[in-house]
Scaffold this motif. Structure first.
Motif, PDB file in Angstrom:
ATOM      1  N   GLN A 138     -16.410  -0.030  -1.711  1.00  0.00           N
ATOM      2  CA  GLN A 138     -17.714   0.557  -1.392  1.00  0.00           C
ATOM      3  C   GLN A 138     -18.562   0.707  -2.646  1.00  0.00           C
ATOM      4  O   GLN A 138     -19.775   0.410  -2.628  1.00  0.00           O
ATOM      5  N   ALA A 157      -2.984   3.411  -2.674  1.00  0.00           N
ATOM      6  CA  ALA A 157      -3.266   3.693  -1.273  1.00  0.00           C
ATOM      7  C   ALA A 157      -4.501   2.903  -0.847  1.00  0.00           C
ATOM      8  O   ALA A 157      -5.429   2.697  -1.650  1.00  0.00           O
ATOM      9  N   HIS A 158      -4.515   2.476   0.420  1.00  0.00           N
ATOM     10  CA  HIS A 158      -5.657   1.643   0.839  1.00  0.00           C
ATOM     11  C   HIS A 158      -6.963   2.434   0.816  1.00  0.00           C
ATOM     12  O   HIS A 158      -8.053   1.853   0.672  1.00  0.00           O
ATOM     13  N   GLU A 159      -6.886   3.775   0.905  1.00  0.00           N
ATOM     14  CA  GLU A 159      -8.115   4.574   0.807  1.00  0.00           C
ATOM     15  C   GLU A 159      -8.753   4.441  -0.574  1.00  0.00           C
ATOM     16  O   GLU A 159      -9.984   4.437  -0.694  1.00  0.00           O
ATOM     17  N   GLU A 160      -7.911   4.328  -1.606  1.00  0.00           N
ATOM     18  CA  GLU A 160      -8.448   4.135  -2.958  1.00  0.00           C
ATOM     19  C   GLU A 160      -9.179   2.799  -3.056  1.00  0.00           C
ATOM     20  O   GLU A 160     -10.280   2.712  -3.616  1.00  0.00           O
ATOM     21  N   TRP A 199       0.826  -1.200   0.000  1.00  0.00           N
ATOM     22  CA  TRP A 199       0.000   0.000   0.000  1.00  0.00           C
ATOM     23  C   TRP A 199       0.864   1.255   0.000  1.00  0.00           C
ATOM     24  O   TRP A 199       1.794   1.392   0.795  1.00  0.00           O
ATOM     25  N   THR A 243     -10.487   1.100  -0.665  1.00  0.00           N
ATOM     26  CA  THR A 243     -11.717   1.184   0.128  1.00  0.00           C
ATOM     27  C   THR A 243     -12.850   1.795  -0.690  1.00  0.00           C
ATOM     28  O   THR A 243     -13.992   1.304  -0.669  1.00  0.00           O
ATOM     29  N   SER A 244     -12.549   2.837  -1.450  1.00  0.00           N
ATOM     30  CA  SER A 244     -13.596   3.478  -2.258  1.00  0.00           C
ATOM     31  C   SER A 244     -14.101   2.549  -3.343  1.00  0.00           C
ATOM     32  O   SER A 244     -15.310   2.516  -3.635  1.00  0.00           O
ATOM     33  N   ARG A 299      -8.672  -2.953   7.736  1.00  0.00           N
ATOM     34  CA  ARG A 299      -7.300  -3.179   7.289  1.00  0.00           C
ATOM     35  C   ARG A 299      -6.485  -3.831   8.403  1.00  0.00           C
ATOM     36  O   ARG A 299      -6.608  -3.458   9.570  1.00  0.00           O
TER      37      ARG A 299
END
Length: 350
Positions: free
Chosen positions: A324, A315-318, A285, A320-321, A333
């Motif tokens: 979703q 990135a793990h935020e990407e 990540w 995650t989106s 995570r």
């Protein structure tokens, strides 16, 4: 192992910039090629089979090589930490015994061979193209398909590196008590599915990957698990997975695809999962490196993905989106292994 400068050398080369620190990269490159040759010659295996050190002359005789050449190679491997020497001859170091012997559970030899025989030659053809054009002229997997023997070397390498992580990953993965069906998408070598099925007697697994990737996996499945684990050839971008799975593994897959492709893949996985089924994503990540080694490793991985696949580290935020958007929730995570950079993301189908 690249030569480890002493305190004074670190000050002169790295802190004060009074000497040519780039020469350490030259030493490191020579070390990698020398270790790769030692593996090819089975130099380490020969030393492991004897109880006493062996001289260069004896090694040369047994390896059908020139004594002077073997002496030069071994002397370099001594200063690089792979061998130790004495008046009696050469012997293995503890590092080599742990990480580079075929009978070691932590043998990384096939991983180094994979890089020496396949990845770096591919870099030689494609690095400049990837940098100037943003992607290679072909993916490394397409290049493997041109000579199927390349897949065998690659799978041996993938298996070697996965063997170091499989226990940590299996410990971190959440397996619901009522889970019975697992699909390992892009699962190639099958080590993760094998270990999870070994630990959970009610679990059956499907290893789904390209034909070239899974041709040897049947030979790796233990006899006691043969009826519970099934290899299935297919392209996970287009082919049908089946349905009703409780768990879906996507380990080291998403870095090979762009955001649109990954979102579509997550949607296809959701369709294959039973209600409340779980997806588990393992990858490196962006931004997760916390130490010099882990930061260097992450940047090295990112450059490798660009050169071999036209891909990147996300990135793990990407991620995650994307999950979703594909209908997953309860996203969590979990870090995996002793070094930062590698982590699991788990989510539940809604």
């Amino acid at each position: 192992m690249p030569v480890n400068p002493n305190f004074l050398e670190r000050v002169v080369l790295l802190r004060l910039n009074k000497g040519p620190a780039p020469m350490l990269d030259l030493f490191g490159a020579a070390s990698f090629k020398s270790v790769s040759l030692a593996l090819e010659l089975d130099l380490f295996g020969l030393l492991a089979d004897v109880e006493t050190p062996l001289t260069a002359a004896t090694l040369a005789d047994r390896l059908d090589a020139h004594p002077d050449g073997i002496a030069m190679l071994c002397n370099f491997l001594v200063v690089e930490g792979y061998l130790a020497d004495s008046e009696e001859g050469y012997r293995l170091t503890k590092m080599t015994e742990k990480w580079l012997l075929a009978d070691s559970e932590t043998n990384m030899g096939p991983w180094l061979t994979f890089w020496n025989d396949l990845v770096f030659p591919f870099w030689g053809h494609e690095l400049e193209t990837a940098i100037t054009d943003g992607e290679p002229s072909q993916s490394i997997y397409e290049w493997f398909d041109e000579e199927p023997d390349r897949w065998e070397v690659a799978q041996d390498g993938f298996r070697a590196t996965a063997s170091l992580l499989v226990d940590d990953v299996a410990d971190a993965v959440s397996i619901p008590d009522d889970a019975t069906q697992l699909i390992d998408i892009g699962g190639g070598h099958g080590l993760y599915t094998i270990e999870l099925c070994r630990r959970h007697s009610n679990l059956t697994g499907t290893i789904f990957d390209l034909q070239g990737a899974i041709e040897t996996v049947s030979d790796e499945i233990p006899a006691e698990l043969a009826e519970r684990i099934s290899p299935q050839a297919g392209d996970y971008r287009t082919d049908d997975f089946g349905e009703g799975y409780d768990l879906a593994l996507l380990f080291n897959v998403i870095h090979a695809h762009d955001p649109v492709e990954n979102t579509a893949l997550f949607e296809r996985v959701a369709d294959a999962l039973a209600p409340n089924g779980r997806i588990i994503v393992l990858d490196q990540w962006e931004g997760s490196g916390r130490t010099p080694v882990s930061r260097a490793g992450l940047r090295f991985v990112a450059l490798t993905y660009l050169t071999t696949l036209g891909a990147t580290v996300y990135a793990h935020e990407e991620v995650t989106s994307w999950l979703q958007e594909a209908g997953f929730a309860d996203i969590e995570r979990k870090s995996v292994g002793p070094l930062s950079g590698l982590a699991l993301i788990e989510a539940t189908k809604q």
